[in-house]
Scaffold this motif. Structure first.
Motif, PDB file in Angstrom:
ATOM      1  N   CYS A   1       0.830  -1.201   0.000  1.00  0.00           N
ATOM      2  CA  CYS A   1       0.000   0.000   0.000  1.00  0.00           C
ATOM      3  C   CYS A   1       0.863   1.250   0.000  1.00  0.00           C
ATOM      4  N   ALA A   2       1.885   1.271   0.832  1.00  0.00           N
ATOM      5  CA  ALA A   2       2.772   2.434   0.904  1.00  0.00           C
ATOM      6  C   ALA A   2       3.474   2.664  -0.419  1.00  0.00           C
ATOM      7  N   SER A   3       3.882   1.588  -1.085  1.00  0.00           N
ATOM      8  CA  SER A   3       4.532   1.710  -2.383  1.00  0.00           C
ATOM      9  C   SER A   3       3.577   2.324  -3.413  1.00  0.00           C
ATOM     10  N   ALA A   4       2.322   1.871  -3.384  1.00  0.00           N
ATOM     11  CA  ALA A   4       1.319   2.412  -4.308  1.00  0.00           C
ATOM     12  C   ALA A   4       1.034   3.875  -4.007  1.00  0.00           C
ATOM     13  N   MET A   5       0.975   4.230  -2.715  1.00  0.00           N
ATOM     14  CA  MET A   5       0.755   5.619  -2.343  1.00  0.00           C
ATOM     15  C   MET A   5       1.919   6.494  -2.778  1.00  0.00           C
ATOM     16  N   ALA A   6       3.135   6.012  -2.568  1.00  0.00           N
ATOM     17  CA  ALA A   6       4.318   6.774  -2.957  1.00  0.00           C
ATOM     18  C   ALA A   6       4.326   7.025  -4.461  1.00  0.00           C
ATOM     19  N   ALA A   7       3.890   6.030  -5.233  1.00  0.00           N
ATOM     20  CA  ALA A   7       3.835   6.186  -6.684  1.00  0.00           C
ATOM     21  C   ALA A   7       2.852   7.293  -7.070  1.00  0.00           C
ATOM     22  N   ARG A   8       1.720   7.384  -6.356  1.00  0.00           N
ATOM     23  CA  ARG A   8       0.745   8.438  -6.636  1.00  0.00           C
ATOM     24  C   ARG A   8       1.302   9.815  -6.273  1.00  0.00           C
ATOM     25  N   PHE A   9       1.970   9.890  -5.137  1.00  0.00           N
ATOM     26  CA  PHE A   9       2.572  11.172  -4.762  1.00  0.00           C
ATOM     27  C   PHE A   9       3.637  11.595  -5.783  1.00  0.00           C
ATOM     28  N   THR A  10       4.390  10.632  -6.289  1.00  0.00           N
ATOM     29  CA  THR A  10       5.412  10.934  -7.286  1.00  0.00           C
ATOM     30  C   THR A  10       4.794  11.515  -8.550  1.00  0.00           C
ATOM     31  N   ARG A  11       3.574  11.095  -8.848  1.00  0.00           N
ATOM     32  CA  ARG A  11       2.855  11.597 -10.024  1.00  0.00           C
ATOM     33  C   ARG A  11       2.159  12.930  -9.750  1.00  0.00           C
ATOM     34  N   GLY A  12       2.378  13.480  -8.558  1.00  0.00           N
ATOM     35  CA  GLY A  12       1.770  14.759  -8.219  1.00  0.00           C
ATOM     36  C   GLY A  12       0.422  14.632  -7.542  1.00  0.00           C
ATOM     37  N   GLY A  13       0.133  13.450  -7.010  1.00  0.00           N
ATOM     38  CA  GLY A  13      -1.156  13.208  -6.396  1.00  0.00           C
ATOM     39  C   GLY A  13      -1.317  13.844  -5.028  1.00  0.00           C
ATOM     40  N   ARG A  14      -2.561  13.939  -4.598  1.00  0.00           N
ATOM     41  CA  ARG A  14      -2.935  14.477  -3.291  1.00  0.00           C
ATOM     42  C   ARG A  14      -3.716  13.420  -2.531  1.00  0.00           C
ATOM     43  N   LEU A  15      -3.542  13.391  -1.214  1.00  0.00           N
ATOM     44  CA  LEU A  15      -4.280  12.477  -0.359  1.00  0.00           C
ATOM     45  C   LEU A  15      -5.502  13.181   0.219  1.00  0.00           C
ATOM     46  N   TYR A  16      -6.667  12.543   0.090  1.00  0.00           N
ATOM     47  CA  TYR A  16      -7.904  13.038   0.694  1.00  0.00           C
ATOM     48  C   TYR A  16      -8.327  12.052   1.785  1.00  0.00           C
ATOM     49  N   ALA A  17      -8.369  12.512   3.028  1.00  0.00           N
ATOM     50  CA  ALA A  17      -8.747  11.653   4.149  1.00  0.00           C
ATOM     51  C   ALA A  17     -10.137  12.035   4.648  1.00  0.00           C
ATOM     52  N   PHE A  18     -10.916  11.033   5.069  1.00  0.00           N
ATOM     53  CA  PHE A  18     -12.277  11.328   5.515  1.00  0.00           C
ATOM     54  C   PHE A  18     -12.819  10.220   6.418  1.00  0.00           C
TER      55      PHE A  18
ATOM     56  N   GLN B   1       0.139   5.664  10.946  1.00  0.00           N
ATOM     57  CA  GLN B   1       1.491   6.158  11.220  1.00  0.00           C
ATOM     58  C   GLN B   1       2.533   5.294  10.504  1.00  0.00           C
ATOM     59  N   VAL B   2       2.348   3.980  10.541  1.00  0.00           N
ATOM     60  CA  VAL B   2       3.274   3.072   9.857  1.00  0.00           C
ATOM     61  C   VAL B   2       3.238   3.313   8.354  1.00  0.00           C
ATOM     62  N   LEU B   3       2.044   3.478   7.799  1.00  0.00           N
ATOM     63  CA  LEU B   3       1.923   3.762   6.367  1.00  0.00           C
ATOM     64  C   LEU B   3       2.683   5.034   5.997  1.00  0.00           C
ATOM     65  N   TRP B   4       2.521   6.069   6.818  1.00  0.00           N
ATOM     66  CA  TRP B   4       3.223   7.323   6.548  1.00  0.00           C
ATOM     67  C   TRP B   4       4.735   7.111   6.546  1.00  0.00           C
ATOM     68  N   GLU B   5       5.246   6.378   7.541  1.00  0.00           N
ATOM     69  CA  GLU B   5       6.683   6.130   7.613  1.00  0.00           C
ATOM     70  C   GLU B   5       7.174   5.367   6.389  1.00  0.00           C
ATOM     71  N   LEU B   6       6.398   4.364   5.949  1.00  0.00           N
ATOM     72  CA  LEU B   6       6.781   3.583   4.789  1.00  0.00           C
ATOM     73  C   LEU B   6       6.734   4.415   3.510  1.00  0.00           C
ATOM     74  N   VAL B   7       5.757   5.310   3.410  1.00  0.00           N
ATOM     75  CA  VAL B   7       5.690   6.210   2.256  1.00  0.00           C
ATOM     76  C   VAL B   7       6.917   7.122   2.236  1.00  0.00           C
ATOM     77  N   GLN B   8       7.275   7.658   3.388  1.00  0.00           N
ATOM     78  CA  GLN B   8       8.453   8.514   3.464  1.00  0.00           C
ATOM     79  C   GLN B   8       9.711   7.767   3.034  1.00  0.00           C
ATOM     80  N   ARG B   9       9.837   6.516   3.476  1.00  0.00           N
ATOM     81  CA  ARG B   9      11.017   5.722   3.081  1.00  0.00           C
ATOM     82  C   ARG B   9      11.008   5.460   1.581  1.00  0.00           C
ATOM     83  N   ALA B  10       9.846   5.168   1.041  1.00  0.00           N
ATOM     84  CA  ALA B  10       9.750   4.870  -0.390  1.00  0.00           C
ATOM     85  C   ALA B  10      10.122   6.078  -1.241  1.00  0.00           C
ATOM     86  N   LEU B  11       9.785   7.275  -0.764  1.00  0.00           N
ATOM     87  CA  LEU B  11      10.080   8.496  -1.512  1.00  0.00           C
ATOM     88  C   LEU B  11      11.496   8.987  -1.313  1.00  0.00           C
ATOM     89  N   GLY B  12      12.149   8.544  -0.242  1.00  0.00           N
ATOM     90  CA  GLY B  12      13.513   8.959   0.024  1.00  0.00           C
ATOM     91  C   GLY B  12      13.599  10.311   0.689  1.00  0.00           C
TER      92      GLY B  12
END
Length: 217
Positions: free
Chosen positions: A53-70, A204-215
């Motif tokens: 999941c974190a890898s997929a999220m990082a890929a979206r952020f790399t493409r200029g994506g935004r996260l919407y939480a609700f 929180q874990v997802l966020w940390e993994l996304v940060q690691r994936a993005l460098g």
């Protein structure tokens, strides 16, 4: 009505107070142990899924994506915490575009009043969501109609969909089985308090993994 009938512990003798404090201490230890076990259980069972999941999220952020939480109620405050974590993570971390839909009170109340509460997340996502974006829905029951509708709309828009639920996952689990939610994490507990505490750990874990994936930023 007297204060004694409302708060009998304030009028108890020293022996009763000591017993009450001992009960509180025991209950606190049990709850701490319970949430510890639940967090370990979820993280052990979902380790690979969280990484994917974190890898997929990082890929979206790399493409200029935004996260919407609700989410609703306590889950709405968790959604705000998720958005704040990504958008303003602090020194040395990469800030990422994110917003919490419940924070837009004007839009939420207008939609709830004029159309219906079921669409308060779906309509903003339909209006602003892009294929590069991420929809992050939280529900303790897994059955919140407006969260489900928001995730469904996000899916139609081509967004990456991530869900956090409790109990056995409810309708969100059914949607995930049908392939309508890309990544779903279920906190297997019947306590709303334990569910929300475990969900906090997961995001929180997802966020940390996304940060690691993005460098490094």
């Amino acid at each position: 009505m007297s204060t004694e009938s409302l708060y009998p512990f304030l009028h108890a003798g020293s022996a009763d107070r000591a017993e009450l404090l001992a009960d509180v201490a025991r209950s606190t230890r049990e709850k701490v142990a319970e949430i510890g076990r639940l967090r370990e259980e979820v993280l052990a069972a979902e380790a690979d899924a969280l990484a994917a999941c974190a890898s997929a999220m990082a890929a979206r952020f790399t493409r200029g994506g935004r996260l919407y939480a609700f989410g609703n109620g306590g889950s709405s405050t968790d959604a705000m915490a998720v958005a704040a974590l990504y958008a303003d993570p602090g020194p040395g971390q990469r800030p990422l575009p994110a917003m919490a839909l419940p924070s837009d009170v004007a839009t939420l109340t207008a939609l709830a009043n004029d159309i219906g509460f079921d669409v308060v997340f779906a309509r903003p996502l339909a209006a602003a969501g892009r294929q590069a974006d991420i929809a992050f829905g939280l529900s303790t029951s897994g059955g919140s109609a407006n969260v489900l509708r928001g995730l469904a709309t996000a899916r139609e828009r081509g967004m990456l969909t991530v869900g956090l639920a409790g109990y056995s996952g409810g309708a969100m689990a059914d949607a995930a089985e049908r392939g309508e939610i890309d990544h779903l994490f279920v906190m297997p507990s019947v306590s709303v308090h334990r569910i929300q505490e475990a969900q906090t750990t997961v995001y929180q874990v997802l966020w940390e993994l996304v940060q690691r994936a993005l460098g490094s930023p």
